[in-house]
Design a protein around this motif. Structure first.
Motif, PDB file in Angstrom:
ATOM      1  N   GLU A 114       1.731   8.994  -4.567  1.00 41.89           N
ATOM      2  CA  GLU A 114       2.131   8.049  -5.615  1.00 41.89           C
ATOM      3  C   GLU A 114       1.619   6.638  -5.293  1.00 41.89           C
ATOM      4  OE1 GLU A 114       6.383   8.416  -5.899  1.00 41.89           O
ATOM      5  OE2 GLU A 114       6.258   9.911  -7.492  1.00 41.89           O
ATOM      6  N   THR A 115       1.671   6.274  -4.019  1.00 40.97           N
ATOM      7  CA  THR A 115       1.211   4.929  -3.626  1.00 40.97           C
ATOM      8  C   THR A 115      -0.291   4.792  -3.853  1.00 40.97           C
ATOM      9  OG1 THR A 115       2.932   4.912  -1.944  1.00 40.97           O
ATOM     10  CG2 THR A 115       1.189   3.277  -1.714  1.00 40.97           C
ATOM     11  N   ILE A 116      -1.044   5.813  -3.468  1.00 40.50           N
ATOM     12  CA  ILE A 116      -2.500   5.741  -3.632  1.00 40.50           C
ATOM     13  C   ILE A 116      -2.884   5.809  -5.114  1.00 40.50           C
ATOM     14  CG2 ILE A 116      -4.669   6.967  -3.163  1.00 40.50           C
ATOM     15  CD1 ILE A 116      -3.414   7.763  -0.450  1.00 40.50           C
TER      16      ILE A 116
ATOM     17  N   PRO B  98      14.372   2.152  -1.441  1.00 41.37           N
ATOM     18  CA  PRO B  98      12.946   2.480  -1.273  1.00 41.37           C
ATOM     19  C   PRO B  98      12.496   2.516   0.184  1.00 41.37           C
ATOM     20  CG  PRO B  98      13.249   0.826  -2.987  1.00 41.37           C
ATOM     21  CD  PRO B  98      14.587   1.034  -2.371  1.00 41.37           C
TER      22      PRO B  98
ATOM     23  N   LYS C  54       5.167  10.676  -1.781  1.00 42.13           N
ATOM     24  CA  LYS C  54       5.254   9.207  -1.861  1.00 42.13           C
ATOM     25  C   LYS C  54       3.900   8.561  -1.539  1.00 42.13           C
ATOM     26  CE  LYS C  54       8.735   7.494  -2.731  1.00 42.13           C
ATOM     27  NZ  LYS C  54       9.276   7.325  -4.107  1.00 42.13           N
ATOM     28  N   ILE C  55       3.189   9.129  -0.550  1.00 37.35           N
ATOM     29  CA  ILE C  55       1.859   8.588  -0.221  1.00 37.35           C
ATOM     30  C   ILE C  55       0.922   8.768  -1.419  1.00 37.35           C
ATOM     31  CG2 ILE C  55      -0.186   8.958   1.240  1.00 37.35           C
ATOM     32  CD1 ILE C  55       1.755   9.693   3.522  1.00 37.35           C
TER      33      ILE C  55
ATOM     34  N   ARG D 183      -1.074   4.879  -7.492  1.00 31.58           N
ATOM     35  CA  ARG D 183      -0.419   3.742  -8.138  1.00 31.58           C
ATOM     36  C   ARG D 183       0.298   4.149  -9.417  1.00 31.58           C
ATOM     37  NH1 ARG D 183      -5.233  -0.516  -7.862  1.00 31.58           N
ATOM     38  NH2 ARG D 183      -6.395   1.412  -7.938  1.00 31.58           N
TER      39      ARG D 183
ATOM     40  N   TRP E 277      11.581   5.925   2.772  1.00 35.01           N
ATOM     41  CA  TRP E 277      10.334   6.033   3.548  1.00 35.01           C
ATOM     42  C   TRP E 277      10.651   6.271   5.032  1.00 35.01           C
ATOM     43  CZ3 TRP E 277       5.168   6.341   2.625  1.00 35.01           C
ATOM     44  CH2 TRP E 277       4.711   6.068   1.338  1.00 35.01           C
TER      45      TRP E 277
ATOM     46  N   LYS F 294       3.937   6.761 -10.750  1.00 34.60           N
ATOM     47  CA  LYS F 294       5.027   7.666 -10.393  1.00 34.60           C
ATOM     48  C   LYS F 294       4.662   9.070 -10.853  1.00 34.60           C
ATOM     49  CE  LYS F 294       9.787   7.143  -9.553  1.00 34.60           C
ATOM     50  NZ  LYS F 294       9.390   7.297  -8.157  1.00 34.60           N
TER      51      LYS F 294
END
Lengths: 446, 54
Positions: A243-245, A332, A240-241, A247, A336, A249
């Motif tokens: 994917e966040t960085i 979501p 998940k981290i 930006r 987390w 999926k």
């Protein structure tokens, strides 16, 4: 610049961004390397370890990363032995995370032993009555398994895959990966367990001592169980981290939810077993040695009963209940929270079972010992974290870690430009590195 | 430690600990040797080009 190395059909950040990230993390890594050299050259007296904290920050970090790296063996077990084929879409990343965790553990041990050149003594002059010998054997072998599982991923790099031998080798290794995964599960079961067993057999330390099944104390099983429960949570968290960085999926939700659901049930069963173990220890085992529960949680400024509540209730039952509920794990924020808490919980558990156990006074003239690590210990503990981040950055850029990435992030083909327009676009430079069309390589390059 | 080392004893702890270690090392070594030799043979023969990625 490096577009020929980037996997086909995916988009990556410009090279300057990539190099900048490596440089920033690399600066902290160099600080850790400097501290590591100080530990080797000046000796362990640069640390704040003492008789009460012979197992200090390093061994806590060691046990924590080994537990968090448990996602690799448990995901491999689920995919190759149980047959959860959906997990093939996250298994590469689980293996990479496991590889980083276990290589970090070995690196930390290499610093902690003080004289790493004598590291082989434990294999040749083995004390066959020590659980830590079993840990050393299984840890080293399992790192070998993770390396074997990681090699095919490296060989699938776009350019390496063109080399026919590497292509065949990668394919063959995939073909018998179940054997390696089964060996890894066997090794992991024993080394995770023996790390817990070390605390459970300390009959002179009533805080750690537990009842046994044959030669194994309950902590043996609880450690393996907790690693299998919390390791996949760490895999999901890092995914998940990432994917966040990035930006974007990288793994489909159904894969994440499946792993989260399994982790949830593992965590719930583990925390129930942990509660029963704690209850029996508090009401029977410890009193039989002359201690009450609160003797272990009073008389000092840090180790309070809050640790037990945080570990079992907040980082145990709460995330377990979120993860087993469909609504909870598919929310979501819920997901987390539910993957962060077990990571904190298992790290806290390792601190308690390795450090608090030796800090508690057991004699009338003893006093509670507290500990603050030296900067060298902190820097050398951050060293493997930085190494892990750099390895993830490199692997994400150059290896096809996420099989679903192309499908989830299709790159729209621009209309074919005329020659003039194409030339102008080249002059403006590109915004991000996209894979170049396959070009045949010269034999020398291959 | 190997059985011909002077420290070796034919007792249960030595056999269990070192037996497990050597068993794991043997499985990994044979597995890797099989993959490498098979890949060498396939490369020399030039076959199996179409099995793609995993």
């Amino acid at each position: 610049m490096d577009s020929a190395l980037i996997p086909e059909g995916v988009k990556r950040a410009p090279i300057w961004q990539f190099l900048l990230a490596i440089a920033v993390v690399g600066a902290v890594l160099l600080w850790g390397v400097y501290a590591m050299l100080l530990c080797w050259i000046q000796g362990l007296n640069v640390t704040n370890m003492n008789d009460n904290y012979g197992f200090a920050l390093w061994i806590w970090a060691d046990l924590a990363v080994i537990a968090l790296g448990g996602g690799a063996f448990f995901s491999g077990f689920l995919k190759y032995i149980v047959g959860k084929d959906e997990l093939k879409n996250i298994i590469n990343y689980a293996v990479l995370i496991g590889f980083i965790c276990y290589s970090s553990a070995l690196l930390i041990l290499g610093i902690d032993v003080g004289q790493p050149l004598r590291g082989w003594f434990i294999f040749w002059h083995a004390n066959v009555h020590s659980m830590l010998t079993e840990v050393a054997f299984c840890l080293s072998c399992y790192f070998g398994v993770l390396t074997i599982e990681f090699i095919p991923l490296i060989l699938e790099n776009r350019q390496l895959d063109r080399v026919r031998f590497f292509h065949h080798l990668s394919h063959n290794m995939h073909g018998i990966m179940a054997i390696f995964a089964a060996t890894g599960a066997f090794l992991s079961f024993f080394h995770q367990g023996s790390l817990g067993g070390v605390a459970g057999v300390l009959f002179g330390r009533p805080f750690g001592f537990r009842e046994h099944v044959l030669v194994w104390p309950w902590t043996f099983f609880l450690f393996t169980w907790s690693a299998a429960a919390c390791g996949p949570c760490f895999t999901i968290l890092v995914t998940k981290i990432t994917e966040t960085i990035a930006r974007k999926k990288l793994v489909k939700d159904n894969v994440i939810y499946l792993l989260a659901k399994i982790s949830g049930w593992m965590l719930l069963t583990y925390i129930i077993a942990k509660t029963i173990d704690t209850w029996y220890w508090a009401t029977t085992t410890a009193p039989s040695m002359g201690f009450t529960l609160m003797d272990f949680y009073t008389g000092n400024s840090f180790y309070g009963i809050w640790i037990l509540i945080l570990e079992i209730v907040i980082c145990g039952y709460l995330p377990a209940l979120i993860l087993i509920s469909k609504k909870g794990r598919e929310h979501p924020v819920g997901l987390w929270v539910a993957v962060i808490l077990p990571v904190i919980g298992v790290s806290l558990n390792r601190w308690v079972m390795v450090l608090q156990v030796l800090a508690i006074p057991v004699m009338p003239f003893d006093h509670w010992a507290l500990y603050l690590p030296s900067w060298q210990e902190v820097a050398t503990t951050l060293l493997p974290v930085c190494y892990g981040i750099i390895l993830v950055l490199i692997c994400y850029r150059y290896l096809p870690i996420f099989p679903q990435e192309r499908e989830l992030n299709p790159i729209e083909e621009p209309p074919a430009p005329s020659e003039d327009v194409a030339g102008a676009a080249e002059d403006e430079g590109e915004e991000a590195e996209v894979e170049a069309p396959d070009q045949p390589m010269e034999p020398a390059q291959a | 430690m190997l059985p011909f080392s002077f420290e070796w004893l034919w007792d249960m702890p030595h056999m269990v600990f070192h037996g497990g270690l050597h068993f794991a090392l043997t499985v990994l070594s044979i597995g890797m040797a099989y993959c490498i030799i098979k890949a060498m043979v396939q490369t020399i023969k030039g076959g199996g080009e179409d099995h793609g990625h995993h």
